[in-house]
Motif scaffolding. Structure first.
Motif, PDB file in Angstrom:
ATOM      1  N   ASN A 142      48.028  34.626  48.439  1.00 28.28           N
ATOM      2  CA  ASN A 142      47.224  35.308  48.191  1.00 28.28           C
ATOM      3  C   ASN A 142      47.787  36.542  46.952  1.00 28.28           C
ATOM      4  O   ASN A 142      46.845  37.157  46.277  1.00 28.28           O
ATOM      5  CB  ASN A 142      46.551  36.276  48.896  1.00 28.28           C
ATOM      6  N   VAL A 143      49.151  36.525  46.792  1.00 28.02           N
ATOM      7  CA  VAL A 143      49.398  37.487  45.874  1.00 28.02           C
ATOM      8  C   VAL A 143      50.142  37.133  44.919  1.00 28.02           C
ATOM      9  O   VAL A 143      50.538  37.522  44.000  1.00 28.02           O
ATOM     10  CB  VAL A 143      50.434  38.552  46.469  1.00 28.02           C
ATOM     11  N   LEU A 201      41.944  38.446  42.203  1.00 31.08           N
ATOM     12  CA  LEU A 201      42.548  37.497  43.187  1.00 31.08           C
ATOM     13  C   LEU A 201      41.414  37.160  44.180  1.00 31.08           C
ATOM     14  O   LEU A 201      40.546  37.687  44.516  1.00 31.08           O
ATOM     15  CB  LEU A 201      43.828  38.431  43.827  1.00 31.08           C
ATOM     16  N   SER A 202      41.773  35.750  44.747  1.00 32.50           N
ATOM     17  CA  SER A 202      40.955  35.193  45.658  1.00 32.50           C
ATOM     18  C   SER A 202      41.795  34.863  46.760  1.00 32.50           C
ATOM     19  O   SER A 202      42.793  34.332  46.693  1.00 32.50           O
ATOM     20  CB  SER A 202      40.009  33.807  45.213  1.00 32.50           C
ATOM     21  N   ASP A 203      41.138  34.982  47.951  1.00 26.20           N
ATOM     22  CA  ASP A 203      41.966  34.504  49.092  1.00 26.20           C
ATOM     23  C   ASP A 203      41.142  33.419  49.795  1.00 26.20           C
ATOM     24  O   ASP A 203      41.383  33.056  50.936  1.00 26.20           O
ATOM     25  CB  ASP A 203      42.038  35.728  50.441  1.00 26.20           C
ATOM     26  N   HIS A 244      39.224  39.855  45.090  1.00 30.26           N
ATOM     27  CA  HIS A 244      40.022  41.386  45.625  1.00 30.26           C
ATOM     28  C   HIS A 244      40.193  41.765  44.064  1.00 30.26           C
ATOM     29  O   HIS A 244      40.663  40.895  43.176  1.00 30.26           O
ATOM     30  CB  HIS A 244      41.293  41.092  46.210  1.00 30.26           C
ATOM     31  N   ASP A 245      40.010  43.091  43.799  1.00 29.15           N
ATOM     32  CA  ASP A 245      40.424  43.657  42.511  1.00 29.15           C
ATOM     33  C   ASP A 245      42.007  43.636  42.610  1.00 29.15           C
ATOM     34  O   ASP A 245      42.688  43.870  43.575  1.00 29.15           O
ATOM     35  CB  ASP A 245      39.838  45.124  42.445  1.00 29.15           C
ATOM     36  N   ALA A 246      42.314  43.706  41.414  1.00 34.64           N
ATOM     37  CA  ALA A 246      43.986  43.982  41.228  1.00 34.64           C
ATOM     38  C   ALA A 246      44.144  44.968  40.119  1.00 34.64           C
ATOM     39  O   ALA A 246      43.448  45.213  39.369  1.00 34.64           O
ATOM     40  CB  ALA A 246      44.770  42.574  40.607  1.00 34.64           C
ATOM     41  N   ASN A 255      47.236  46.204  48.539  1.00 32.56           N
ATOM     42  CA  ASN A 255      48.683  46.176  48.827  1.00 32.56           C
ATOM     43  C   ASN A 255      49.374  47.349  48.479  1.00 32.56           C
ATOM     44  O   ASN A 255      50.103  47.598  47.422  1.00 32.56           O
ATOM     45  CB  ASN A 255      49.149  44.935  48.032  1.00 32.56           C
ATOM     46  N   ASP A 261      47.407  43.251  44.306  1.00 27.33           N
ATOM     47  CA  ASP A 261      46.044  43.556  44.893  1.00 27.33           C
ATOM     48  C   ASP A 261      45.936  44.831  45.302  1.00 27.33           C
ATOM     49  O   ASP A 261      46.736  45.595  45.852  1.00 27.33           O
ATOM     50  CB  ASP A 261      46.029  42.882  46.261  1.00 27.33           C
TER      51      ASP A 261
END
Length: 170
Positions: A31-32, A154-156, A161-163, A132, A129
Motif C-alpha cells: 500500500n505504500v 493511494l489505494s489499499d 488515502h491522501d498522500a 504513515n 501516506d
C-alpha cells in the motif's frame, strides 16, 4: 540529532535474494509503493542478475542498507529518475527487527548525499501516506519538506488515502 548507527549503502548482491524476496512479498508494504503482486524468487533472481546498477539505463537504483556488523537491515531506492529535471523519488524499507534503531535516518541521509555527489540530482522527493506517521517524521527529520497534499493518491483496495508529496532540495 541523536548519535546515528554506522551503516553502509551497497549494491544488491545475489546473496540478498532472500531479503529482496521478503521485502517485495510483504503485503503490508504494497500500500505504500507501486507493487501489488507477489514476485517469485526466479523473477527477483533475474532482476538482481540483469540490473546494471546504472540509473540512466534502469531509471532506478536499489541499495542494501548494511549495519556495522555487515548484516543487511533494509533497502533504499531511488526510482522514477528524471535526468532532464535532475530529480528522483526516494524510498526506504527497514526490516521489522531493525526498526527504531536509527538505521532509516542514517540511510536516508546517506542516500541524499549519494544522490547529490554521485547522481548529481537537484532534488529527491517522497510520496508518503498521510497516515504513515513514522515515515512522515523520518523524512521531515532529514530535511524533506511537505510540498503538497495529493488527494486520494493511494489505494489499499478498500479505500483511497491522501498522500504528502515531500521534497528535499540537494
Amino acid at each position: 540529532m541523536n548519535e546515528l548507527p554506522d551503516i553502509r549503502l551497497r549494491a544488491i548482491e545475489p546473496e540478498d535474494l532472500d531479503l529482496l524476496y521478503r521485502i517485495e512479498n510483504d503485503q503490508r508494504l504494497w500500500n505504500v509503493g507501486a507493487t501489488n503482486v507477489p514476485y517469485s524468487r526466479y523473477t527477483l533472481h533475474d532482476y538482481i542478475a540483469s540490473s546494471g546498477d546504472d540509473i540512466y539505463t534502469d531509471r532506478q537504483v536499489r541499495l542494501v542498507v548494511e549495519n556495522a556488523e555487515g548484516h543487511a537491515v533494509g533497502m533504499v531506492d531511488v526510482v522514477n529518475f528524471d535526468p532532464r529535471h535532475q530529480r528522483a523519488e526516494a524510498g526506504i524499507v527497514i526490516m521489522d527487527a531493525h526498526r527504531r534503531k536509527g538505521y532509516a535516518t542514517a540511510a536516508v541521509l546517506q542516500l541524499c548525499d549519494y544522490a547529490l555527489r554521485v547522481l548529481h540530482l537537484h532534488q529527491l522527493y517522497a510520496v508518503v501516506d498521510v497516515g504513515n506517521d513514522s515515515a512522515l517524521r523520518l523524512f521531515r527529520k532529514v530535511g524533506f519538506e511537505d510540498s503538497a497534499c495529493l488527494k486520494h493518491w493511494l489505494s489499499d483496495a478498500r479505500e483511497f488515502h491522501d498522500a504528502m508529496l515531500m521534497q528535499r532540495f540537494l
